[in-house]
Design an enzyme around this catalytic site. Structure first.
Site, PDB file in Angstrom:
ATOM      1  N   GLY A  61      -3.191   9.250   1.425  1.00 24.52           N
ATOM      2  CA  GLY A  61      -3.623   9.696   2.923  1.00 24.52           C
ATOM      3  C   GLY A  61      -4.480   8.905   3.732  1.00 24.52           C
ATOM      4  O   GLY A  61      -4.151   7.507   3.432  1.00 24.52           O
ATOM      5  N   SER A  62      -5.306   9.344   4.358  1.00 22.43           N
ATOM      6  CA  SER A  62      -6.153   8.360   5.302  1.00 22.43           C
ATOM      7  C   SER A  62      -7.201   7.161   4.654  1.00 22.43           C
ATOM      8  O   SER A  62      -7.356   6.322   5.014  1.00 22.43           O
ATOM      9  CB  SER A  62      -6.944   9.243   6.210  1.00 22.43           C
ATOM     10  OG  SER A  62      -6.115  10.361   6.677  1.00 22.43           O
ATOM     11  N   THR A  63      -7.095   7.663   3.374  1.00 24.24           N
ATOM     12  CA  THR A  63      -7.857   6.753   2.611  1.00 24.24           C
ATOM     13  C   THR A  63      -7.349   5.257   2.741  1.00 24.24           C
ATOM     14  O   THR A  63      -7.921   4.347   2.374  1.00 24.24           O
ATOM     15  CB  THR A  63      -8.289   6.893   1.220  1.00 24.24           C
ATOM     16  OG1 THR A  63      -7.097   7.346   0.462  1.00 24.24           O
ATOM     17  CG2 THR A  63      -9.182   8.305   1.061  1.00 24.24           C
TER      18      THR A  63
END
Lengths: 398, 585
Positions: B296-298
């Site tokens: 995801g956004s990581t």
């Protein structure tokens, strides 16, 4: 200096002898030999029975019983020593019949006790009487009395040989019923020896030997299997897991002993490998823990014992005490023969038989009977000395 | 002779016969002596050989398995000598009357004992019970049952229990590694069993040791890279968070940025390796290395770093995310809300999917792929941990617009928690992903390893991205709860829709926070992943960031890392300035 001290010591012994005559009439060699055998016995029973005792939670259980029997035996020996040979002679026949009665008691239900498949013991409360051990003593006394009473008959007549044989066969029959082949062998051999020494004719022994050979041949013919079991001692390694097991373990014990042994208490064969390590096979434990040296000492001690018994007997015969003489011969034959058979069995020279090693094996009845036998020899020696044939000296030939 | 004797008078004894009898007895004695010499001396080799075959046995002596410690020598797995109860079934079968007492002493039903014996009745060996406690061993020995004996063995104890369970793993009943580092390091930990010749009595008990045939060689003690204090801290906070958020599972990993060493690695649910009686198979998994998820956004900081690397962008380059969604082919990419016209830095701070996608679409697939691959995504971390998963990063050859867009915010690829931590360690350093190590590694070794890598992302790009990531934790960011007072923290939240069979599952999320500290000169990289939080909040910033904050706060202090966020602690400013030799801002 040693000469100087030896002198007064000798005179002191003499003076003490005159003050208390009885004390001077010990045969030092006899007592030394018997004492040594008994001491070795206590030591070896302790060593050989320890693993079994530990398993039962009482490491000293067998030694304690052995020592208790030894005390009884010494009391019996002292009693025998205080009883004159004349009295023994009067009792001899009755003792024999008493022995026969005791042998029969083994088969009375409730009294007889069985162990290892043989009915050998009469139970009296906590005590177990193994009558066949005492029967050896009684046979010696009976045969001595017989050859004295029937002196000429033994030498010149057929019945003189046959009559005691019949009575003896009764005892043997009862013992064979237990069954106990070892004791039977010792009994018969002792009795024959005594008859031989009394002058029985040689052809009679020849006949007996022929009979024995015939019986053996019949046995081989009738049941070769049993014969094979008897002769398994000739090659125990072929049946090392069953018939030859005990013997192979005993032989290993001797081999492990080498010259001087693995040391007291260090034997491995007694660690449940060798059955009856503290009774019938104590010699193997001696051989393992003390080696050739130990084995030779044991054989030597028994040799000395037999020599003393015959020497004492010969001295009695020379002074005309024929009963005392034949008791001595009989004891010598009995102990010598039993020791030979036991050691022979241990070393794989003879077929395995349940016989104790005199003075040494654990087994109260055997120990007590042997002690009484020593007491008898000591008594004969005392009477010899009291008869005053001092001029022959102490170390006369047998 | 008889004729001669017949004529003797009664006084004549049969001296000749007596001598004959004595002679025969003497011969018999001589025979015994000869036989004694034969046995004692001549046949001793044969007889001793026969004896040895019966009582000499070679028994194995167990070797001591090496100890596993943390990086400071604190024990994590130790072997202690214990006894196992074994029996010779053939002997024991004859002691039927003792079975009840034996079964009682062993604490097992009599029927079990009977079954054991029946199954091995033809054999000479069966374990009745292994690795018993000393008290039970004493009771069994006291019974003195023929055929029953004790054998020395080692039992493995794990002093830290559940806290280090997944990393350390455990051994099986034969002392061989089964899981975790016990398995990975088995060759080093395992000793070489010795052998000794013993004398056994006929009941199988050892009477005497004769000689050592082979000295047992103890295994090597191995120090892991784990710091037990950090490990405990991470364990405590992760467990609390998983419980509080009623999550399925969770993992947390702390890496040393400079060496690639794992300083802490914990998972939930965990298990107690000392008591594995009723253990669920799934609890054994070291999820941090075996389980993959979409990051995801990581992943966005890497996307942004790749964009910066082109030189066409800097932190203040505007990115138009209006109107909060963006169509690529048939797919609509959405932001949480419309962030409007923002700069690159804010794309990270607010976690804009639209922004990240636009940046990614301005790069060639190869450039983008290289950036991800350069920090170790799509490949094993090199830790050698058993069962490690390498994650997934598909080849850029198939990356069309839609793939490039989704990859830019962490979908369409998968990572393990450890992999993500490694990527962040690379972001924290010079862009080279050191292979991860569970054992201690010196700075020199690390430098040697680092030399093998060619960095793709430059130091300046990484520094710029880290500064953007600091804004995530700062006011207005998505991960404010990861903040640690006194320290500058750089991080990134992630809230990932879980995919199941046939697509993404509604209301099923993974909350992630990945970060590094202290941001001015990063020492630690840490990732917290919480699987399916079922509480009111499920965002990475709400669920995972607080775990990061608490653990990192403790870790920085425990490791004596000087604070670098001086303005937030004005009272200590001067003192700190002096302590740091005038460094800081």
């Amino acid at each position: 200096m040693s000469v100087a001290t030896a002198q007064p010591r000798g005179s002191m012994a003499r003076s003490r002898g005159s003050a208390a005559p009885a004390l001077a009439h010990y045969d030092p060699m006899l007592l030394l030999v018997a004492g040594a055998l008994l001491a070795i016995g206590v030591m070896m029973v302790a060593s050989a029975s320890m693993p079994q005792g530990m398993r039962a939670g009482e490491p000293l259980r067998f030694v304690e019983r052995h020592l208790f029997a030894l005390v009884l035996g010494l009391a019996g020996a002292v009693g025998a020593w205080f009883t004159s040979m004349a009295r023994w002679e009067r009792w001899s026949t009755w003792l024999y019949f008493l022995g026969l009665g005791l042998l029969a008691l083994v088969f009375v239900p409730g009294l007889g006790r069985e162990a290892n498949g043989a009915m050998r013991w009469v139970g009296v409360g906590p005590l177990s009487l193994q009558t066949s051990e005492f029967m050896k003593l009684f046979v010696v006394l009976y045969m001595a009395g017989y050859v004295v009473r029937h002196k000429f008959s033994v030498v010149f007549e057929m019945k003189g040989f046959v009559r005691p044989m019949l009575l003896l066969l009764m005892a043997c029959g009862l013992i064979m019923l237990q069954p106990d082949f070892g004791t039977t062998t010792v009994l018969l051999a002792t009795a024959f020896g005594m008859l031989f020494l009394a002058g029985a004719r040689l052809w009679q022994f020849g006949v007996l030997i022929l009979c024995a050979a015939g019986a053996l041949a019949a046995l081989v013919y009738v049941s070769p299997y049993r014969m094979a079991r008897v002769t398994s001692f000739l090659n125990p390694w072929e049946q090392a897991r069953d018939a030859g097991y005990q013997l192979t373990q005993a032989l290993i014990a001797f081999g492990r002993g080498e010259w001087t042994g693995v040391g007291l208490g260090n034997g491995i064969q007694k660690q449940f490998y060798l059955p009856e390590a503290h009774t019938d096979f104590v010699m193997a434990v001696i051989g393992e823990e003390f080696g050739l040296l130990g084995s030779l000492v044991i054989v030597l001690l028994f040799g000395l014992f037999v020599w003393r018994a015959f020497a004492i007997g010969a001295r009695a015969e020379r002074r005309g005490a024929r009963f005392a003489a034949f008791v001595s011969y009989g004891v010598g034959l009995w102990i010598g023969m039993q020791a030979f058979i036991n050691i022979g069995v241990n070393m794989g020279l003879l077929p395995t038989k349940g016989l104790t090693l005199p003075f040494i094996s654990y087994g109260s009845n055997s120990l007590i009977a042997c002690c009484i036998a020593v007491g008898l020899l000591a008594r004969v020696h005392r009477e010899n000395s009291e008869a005053g044939d001092a001029k022959e000296g102490k170390w006369q030939r047998a | 002779m008889i004729g001669h004797d017949d004529k003797q008078d009664s006084r004549q004894d049969y001296r000749g016969r007596r001598r004959l009898v004595l002679g025969v007895l003497a011969l018999a004695g001589a025979g015994l002596v000869a036989r004694a010499v034969d046995l004692h001396v001549l046949n001793k080799e044969f007889l001793q050989g026969q004896g040895a075959a019966r009582y000499l046995r070679v028994v194995e002596e167990p070797a001591h398995r090496g100890m596993i410690t943390d990086r400071f020598g604190e024990p994590l797995a130790i072997s202690t000598p214990v006894d196992s109860v074994w029996a010779n079934p053939q002997e024991l079968i004859q002691q039927r009357e003792q079975w009840a007492a034996l079964a009682r002493a062993l604490g097992m039903p009599r029927t079990d004992l009977e079954r054991l014996l029946a199954a091995r009745r033809d054999k000479e060996f069966v374990y009745l019970r292994r690795r018993v406690n000393p008290d039970m061993a004493r009771r069994v020995a006291a019974l003195e049952i023929p055929g029953v004996a004790l054998a020395p063995e080692y039992r493995r104890f794990y002093p830290a229990g559940e806290v280090t369970a997944h990393v350390v793993g455990f051994t099986d009943v034969d002392d061989a590694g089964q899981e975790g580092m016990e398995l990975a390091l088995d060759d080093r930990l395992r000793g070489v069993p010795g052998a000794k010749r013993v004398i056994k009595d006929r009941l199988g008990r050892i009477v005497e040791s004769v000689e050592r045939v082979r000295e047992p060689q103890p295994g090597e003690d191995v120090a892991l890279s784990i710091d037990r204090r950090l490990q405990y801290l991470a364990y405590r906070e992760l467990k609390a968070a998983v419980r509080k958020n009623r999550a399925d599972a969770g993992s947390a990993v702390i890496l040393d940025v400079h060496t690639g060493e794992v300083l802490a690695m914990v998972n939930q649910p965990a298990y107690n390796p000392n008591n594995r009686g009723k253990l669920k198979r799934s609890h054994l998994r070291n999820r941090a290395v075996t389980d993959v998820f979409e990051p995801g956004s990581t992943i966005k900081p890497i996307t942004v770093a790749a964009a910066l690397e082109t030189g066409r962008f800097n932190a203040h380059t505007p990115v138009d995310t209006r109107p909060g969604y963006f169509r690529v082919g048939r797919k609509t990419i959405r932001d949480f809300r419309n962030y409007g016209l923002i700069d690159v830095s804010t794309v990270i701070q607010k976690s804009s999917n639209v922004g990240a996608s636009k940046l990614a679409l301005s790069l060639s697939p190869e450039t983008l792929w290289k950036a991800y691959a350069s920090v170790g995504l799509g490949e094993s971390t090199g830790s050698g941990f058993p069962g490690e998963s390498g994650g997934l990063l598909t080849d850029f050859g198939g990356w069309h617009d839609i793939q490039r867009a989704t990859v830019s915010y962490g979908y369409g690829m998968s990572v393990t928690t450890l992999q993500l931590a490694r990527a962040y360690a690379a972001l924290a350093g010079d862009g080279r992903p050191l292979p991860v190590s569970f054992t201690r590694r010196s700075a020199a070794e690390a430098a040697e390893l680092a030399a093998l890598y060619e960095p793709v992302l430059s130091v300046s790009s990484l520094r710029a991205v880290r500064r953007m990531m600091e804004r995530v934790v700062a006011k207005g960011g998505t991960g404010t709860r990861a903040a640690v007072p006194g320290y500058r923290i750089a991080g990134k939240t992630g809230t990932v829709k879980k995919s199941g069979a046939g697509g993404y599952v509604e209301d099923s999320y993974i909350a992630v926070f990945a970060g590094l500290a202290p941001a001015s000169a990063p020492r630690l990289a840490m990732v917290v992943m919480i699987d399916e939080p079922r509480g009111e909040k499920y965002y990475g910033g709400a669920v995972a960031a607080p775990v990061f904050g608490k653990v990192m706060a403790g870790a920085l202090r425990l490791l004596d890392i000087p604070p670098d966020d001086i303005p937030s602690m004005p009272g200590q400013r001067l003192a700190l300035l002096r302590a740091n030799g005038g460094g800081g801002q």
